[in-house]
Structure formats: structure tokens, C-alpha cells
Design a protein around this motif. Structure first.
Motif, mmCIF file in Angstrom:
data_model
loop_
_atom_site.group_PDB
_atom_site.id
_atom_site.type_symbol
_atom_site.label_atom_id
_atom_site.label_comp_id
_atom_site.label_asym_id
_atom_site.label_seq_id
_atom_site.Cartn_x
_atom_site.Cartn_y
_atom_site.Cartn_z
ATOM 1 N N ALA A 171 15.893 4.543 1.006
ATOM 2 C CA ALA A 171 15.548 5.300 2.291
ATOM 3 C C ALA A 171 15.662 6.634 1.722
ATOM 4 C CB ALA A 171 16.052 5.174 3.734
ATOM 5 N N VAL A 172 16.899 6.971 1.400
ATOM 6 C CA VAL A 172 17.402 8.418 1.144
ATOM 7 C C VAL A 172 16.723 8.955 -0.048
ATOM 8 C CG1 VAL A 172 19.372 9.862 0.475
ATOM 9 C CG2 VAL A 172 19.559 8.374 2.449
ATOM 10 N N LYS A 173 16.618 7.990 -1.002
ATOM 11 C CA LYS A 173 15.828 8.228 -2.275
ATOM 12 C C LYS A 173 14.220 8.702 -2.000
ATOM 13 C CE LYS A 173 13.829 5.143 -4.820
ATOM 14 N NZ LYS A 173 13.751 4.274 -5.697
ATOM 15 N N LEU A 175 0.705 -1.161 -0.050
ATOM 16 C CA LEU A 175 -0.013 -0.021 -0.215
ATOM 17 C C LEU A 175 0.960 1.343 0.146
ATOM 18 C CD1 LEU A 175 -2.691 -1.210 2.585
ATOM 19 C CD2 LEU A 175 -3.172 -0.730 0.134
ATOM 20 N N TYR A 176 2.043 1.181 0.947
ATOM 21 C CA TYR A 176 2.935 2.446 0.720
ATOM 22 C C TYR A 176 3.377 2.546 -0.806
ATOM 23 C CZ TYR A 176 3.387 2.773 5.783
ATOM 24 O OH TYR A 176 3.135 3.078 7.167
ATOM 25 N N ARG A 177 3.885 1.584 -1.495
ATOM 26 C CA ARG A 177 4.400 1.804 -2.724
ATOM 27 C C ARG A 177 3.049 2.293 -3.455
ATOM 28 N NH1 ARG A 177 9.102 -0.540 -3.755
ATOM 29 N NH2 ARG A 177 9.977 -2.243 -2.465
ATOM 30 N N GLU A 178 2.015 1.962 -3.557
ATOM 31 C CA GLU A 178 0.923 2.281 -4.394
ATOM 32 C C GLU A 178 0.737 3.675 -4.138
ATOM 33 O OE1 GLU A 178 -2.430 -0.436 -3.860
ATOM 34 O OE2 GLU A 178 -1.563 -2.006 -4.640
ATOM 35 N N ALA A 179 0.771 4.173 -2.878
ATOM 36 C CA ALA A 179 0.311 5.364 -2.529
ATOM 37 C C ALA A 179 1.478 6.535 -2.923
ATOM 38 C CB ALA A 179 0.122 5.842 -0.946
ATOM 39 N N ALA A 180 2.778 5.913 -3.102
ATOM 40 C CA ALA A 180 4.083 6.649 -3.296
ATOM 41 C C ALA A 180 3.932 6.708 -4.720
ATOM 42 C CB ALA A 180 5.257 6.057 -2.675
ATOM 43 N N GLU A 181 3.668 5.696 -5.525
ATOM 44 C CA GLU A 181 3.605 5.817 -6.924
ATOM 45 C C GLU A 181 2.300 6.893 -7.357
ATOM 46 O OE1 GLU A 181 3.011 1.820 -8.194
ATOM 47 O OE2 GLU A 181 5.054 1.351 -7.570
ATOM 48 N N SER A 182 1.502 7.206 -6.637
ATOM 49 C CA SER A 182 0.385 8.063 -6.928
ATOM 50 C C SER A 182 0.809 9.477 -6.359
ATOM 51 C CB SER A 182 -1.108 7.700 -6.152
ATOM 52 O OG SER A 182 -1.352 6.401 -6.761
ATOM 53 N N GLY A 183 1.870 9.639 -5.850
ATOM 54 C CA GLY A 183 2.489 11.041 -5.444
ATOM 55 C C GLY A 183 2.555 11.300 -4.006
ATOM 56 N N SER A 184 2.075 10.407 -3.107
ATOM 57 C CA SER A 184 1.869 10.926 -1.685
ATOM 58 C C SER A 184 3.120 10.949 -1.171
ATOM 59 C CB SER A 184 1.087 9.796 -0.994
ATOM 60 O OG SER A 184 1.292 9.791 0.215
ATOM 61 N N ALA A 185 3.532 12.350 -0.649
ATOM 62 C CA ALA A 185 4.865 12.397 -0.150
ATOM 63 C C ALA A 185 5.020 11.623 1.420
ATOM 64 C CB ALA A 185 4.639 14.037 0.229
ATOM 65 N N THR A 186 3.662 11.777 2.059
ATOM 66 C CA THR A 186 3.513 10.901 3.378
ATOM 67 C C THR A 186 3.991 9.329 3.098
ATOM 68 O OG1 THR A 186 2.121 12.501 4.354
ATOM 69 C CG2 THR A 186 2.400 10.509 5.080
ATOM 70 N N ALA A 187 3.283 8.839 2.037
ATOM 71 C CA ALA A 187 3.792 7.560 1.709
ATOM 72 C C ALA A 187 5.176 7.360 1.350
ATOM 73 C CB ALA A 187 2.923 6.749 0.892
ATOM 74 N N GLU A 188 5.896 8.308 0.791
ATOM 75 C CA GLU A 188 7.271 7.909 0.383
ATOM 76 C C GLU A 188 8.051 8.247 1.569
ATOM 77 O OE1 GLU A 188 7.730 10.162 -3.896
ATOM 78 O OE2 GLU A 188 7.287 11.464 -2.282
ATOM 79 N N CYS A 189 7.699 8.920 2.585
ATOM 80 C CA CYS A 189 8.630 8.990 3.885
ATOM 81 C C CYS A 189 8.450 7.856 4.601
ATOM 82 C CB CYS A 189 8.118 10.229 4.667
ATOM 83 S SG CYS A 189 9.072 10.578 5.953
ATOM 84 N N ASP A 190 7.104 7.344 4.617
ATOM 85 C CA ASP A 190 6.865 6.238 5.400
ATOM 86 C C ASP A 190 7.570 4.985 4.697
ATOM 87 O OD1 ASP A 190 5.382 7.490 7.423
ATOM 88 O OD2 ASP A 190 3.488 7.055 6.199
ATOM 89 N N LEU A 191 7.636 4.856 3.681
ATOM 90 C CA LEU A 191 8.258 3.640 2.891
ATOM 91 C C LEU A 191 9.887 3.806 2.890
ATOM 92 C CD1 LEU A 191 7.686 1.543 0.766
ATOM 93 C CD2 LEU A 191 8.143 3.052 -0.987
ATOM 94 N N GLY A 192 10.251 5.123 3.054
ATOM 95 C CA GLY A 192 11.775 5.537 3.313
ATOM 96 C C GLY A 192 12.157 4.895 4.758
ATOM 97 N N MET A 193 11.170 5.337 5.815
ATOM 98 C CA MET A 193 11.598 4.777 7.095
ATOM 99 C C MET A 193 11.404 3.194 7.117
ATOM 100 S SD MET A 193 9.267 7.516 9.033
ATOM 101 C CE MET A 193 9.786 7.042 10.665
#
Length: 300
Positions: free
Chosen positions: A146-148, A113-131
Motif C-alpha cells: 500500500a505504501v509503495k 484493471l487497477y493494475r493495468e491502469a497503474a502500470e500505464s502511469g495512472s496515479a489515481t489507479a495507483e492510489c486506489d490499488l494502494g487502498m
């Protein structure tokens, strides 16, 4: 003055207007703890509007204007997510990662779900995925990934991501060390007024001259900003500043006041957290990444 507005909303509810969704959220924001706001959101959610489902789920999840109800929050997050709501998808991922509202933790589902949300442009999901990549939660540990994700989320303005990226830049983990850029990002995050970690780390930088000229007054300013938000190391360091005259005139009364606050904070801990008496002499926090600013971005 609010009564006519509430009456108007009830009239809109009776007519089942699509405008009920937007106005319900306006009311919910204006009267944050009022039951009527939740009632209007409930109506809009039942009508099938994803944003209303998402906001109502947040209300159940955090107990805003209603009793906490994790299972109902998860149900609504899932419904809104299925209807394409990116923020709901990210929030649903959090529930799978923590297990709230589920019988058990499901990290693989959370990552999906994090990946799907990140691919849709969610900054919050990108940060959570990075963590997740940084600590190896549901994925193989990979600080470079993570840094990416931190960089991408930070470029979208997410303060949490700026703070986490700054820690990496300061320590040179997953990227080239750049203490000056770390200070810049922490300043941006701290000025939003909502990230204690950024504020405390700026105090450390100004105290020790990490990426910026040493400046006791600026160090004290940021220590106190973090202390006023209840951060234990910052509270202790603020008391130390008053005791030693670092960046502020010596003041035994203020020192005692802050030490009393520290005692109260530690009495709430289980077990107590022991902060260094000279917390400013440590490196900025590197293994206590920030995840407390998910609300500074709305993923619609």
C-alpha cells in the motif's frame, strides 16, 4: 457571448469534425450542467473518440448534464478502456469494486484493471490499488505494498495519495514513522483546498505539536477550513475552539452557530456519528483513508 460558440459547435457536429471531441469537452466544462455539452459529447463518443467516451461516461455516472445511468456509464468506460484510455480503465475498476452498473461486485476484475491502469502511469489507479492493499480488498492485506503505491502516486502529485501516505508516515505503518514528513504532505494536500482529512489532521498536529511546533491559531485555521466543508469532527472542534478560546477569541455566538451546524449534519446521518468533544486530542485519522479527490488528476 456563448451563443456564437454553441452555433460553432453545432456546425462542427454537422461536419463530424474530430475537433468536436475537444470543443465538446470545453463546452461541457464551461456550461457544466447544460444539456448541449452532453449532446456534443454524445456525438463525439459515437464517432469513436475515447476521451469523449470517457467524459460522457463520467457524465452518466455522476449525473452531470444528464440523468444518472450506471449501466451506460459502465458500457462507455469499457469502450474507452478497450481503446486504451487509462482514466476509463481506472473508473471501470471502481465500478467493479463497488458493483455499480453490474449485477455484483467483482474485486478480482477491479484489481486487474487497477493494475493495468497503474502500470500505464495512472496515479489515481495507483492510489486506489494502494487502498485495496491496505484494507485487503481483492488482494491479501499488505501495508508495505500500500505504501509503495501511495508513494508512487504522491510523487505524481495526487493529493489523495499524499494524504494517505501522510497517515502511514504519522503512525509508522508500513514505513518508518516520520511526523515531520507527514505534516509536509498534509500541508501540500490541504493547500489544494479539496481534502478535508488533510485539513483536519493538520489541525490535530498543530494542536498537539505532532511533527510541528504547537500553534493554536494554526490549529484553529485548519479545523475551520475542514469545518467549512462539512466535516463533523471539525465542526464540533471549531465550536469547541470558540467556546474555550483555543486559537481564537471566545465567541458564544459563533460557538452556537457551529453547534447548530453540527446538529444539522448529524440529523442527516444514519446512524448519527458521534465525534469526540475534544476531537483535537485524538491521533490523526488512520482508518478513514481519503478517496475523495479522484478529480485532482486527469488520467488521459
Amino acid at each position: 457571448r456563448a451563443i456564437p460558440f454553441i452555433v460553432l459547435l453545432r456546425q462542427i457536429k454537422a461536419k463530424k469534425s474530430p475537433a468536436a471531441e475537444t470543443l465538446a469537452w470545453v463546452l461541457h466544462q464551461m456550461f457544466y450542467q447544460e444539456k448541449v455539452g452532453t449532446e456534443m459529447l454524445l456525438h463525439a463518443a459515437q464517432t469513436g473518440y475515447p476521451e469523449a467516451m470517457y467524459q460522457l461516461a463520467e457524465s452518466y455516472y455522476h449525473g452531470i448534464g444528464t440523468e444518472k445511468n450506471d449501466s451506460e456509464a459502465v458500457r462507455l468506460f469499457a469502450l474507452a478502456s478497450d481503446r486504451g484510455h487509462v482514466g476509463a480503465k481506472g473508473s471501470l475498476a471502481v465500478t467493479f469494486q463497488t458493483g455499480r452498473g453490474h449485477s455484483e461486485v467483482n474485486l478480482s476484475k477491479a484489481i486487474q484493471l487497477y493494475r493495468e491502469a497503474a502500470e500505464s502511469g495512472s496515479a489515481t489507479a495507483e492510489c486506489d490499488l494502494g487502498m485495496c492493499f491496505e484494507i485487503g480488498a481483492g488482494v491479501a492485506m499488505n501495508i508495505f505494498e500500500a505504501v509503495k503505491y501511495y508513494k508512487s502516486a504522491a510523487s505524481k502529485g495526487l493529493s489523495t495519495a499524499k494524504c494517505n501516505l501522510a497517515v502511514c508516515l504519522h503512525n509508522g505503518t508500513g514505513c518508518t514513522e516520520n511526523k515531520q514528513e507527514a505534516v509536509k504532505l498534509w500541508l501540500e494536500a490541504a493547500e489544494s483546498g479539496c481534502l478535508v482529512l488533510a485539513q483536519f489532521n493538520l489541525g490535530v498536529c498543530y494542536h498537539n505539536g505532532f511533527g510541528v511546533d504547537a500553534n493554536p491559531k494554526e490549529a484553529f485555521k485548519y479545523y475551520k477550513m475542514a469545518a467549512e466543508q462539512g466535516d463533523e469532527p471539525a465542526v464540533e472542534t471549531t465550536a469547541w475552539c470558540y467556546a474555550t478560546g483555543f486559537g481564537v477569541p471566545k465567541d458564544r455566538v459563533e460557538m452556537k452557530r457551529w453547534m447548530n451546524i453540527l446538529v444539522q449534519l448529524r440529523s442527516q446521518d444514519d446512524p448519527p456519528t458521534a465525534a469526540s468533544a475534544a476531537a483535537a486530542q485524538q491521533q490523526p485519522a488512520s482508518d478513514n483513508k481519503s478517496n475523495d479527490d479522484q478529480s485532482d488528476e486527469e488520467d488521459g
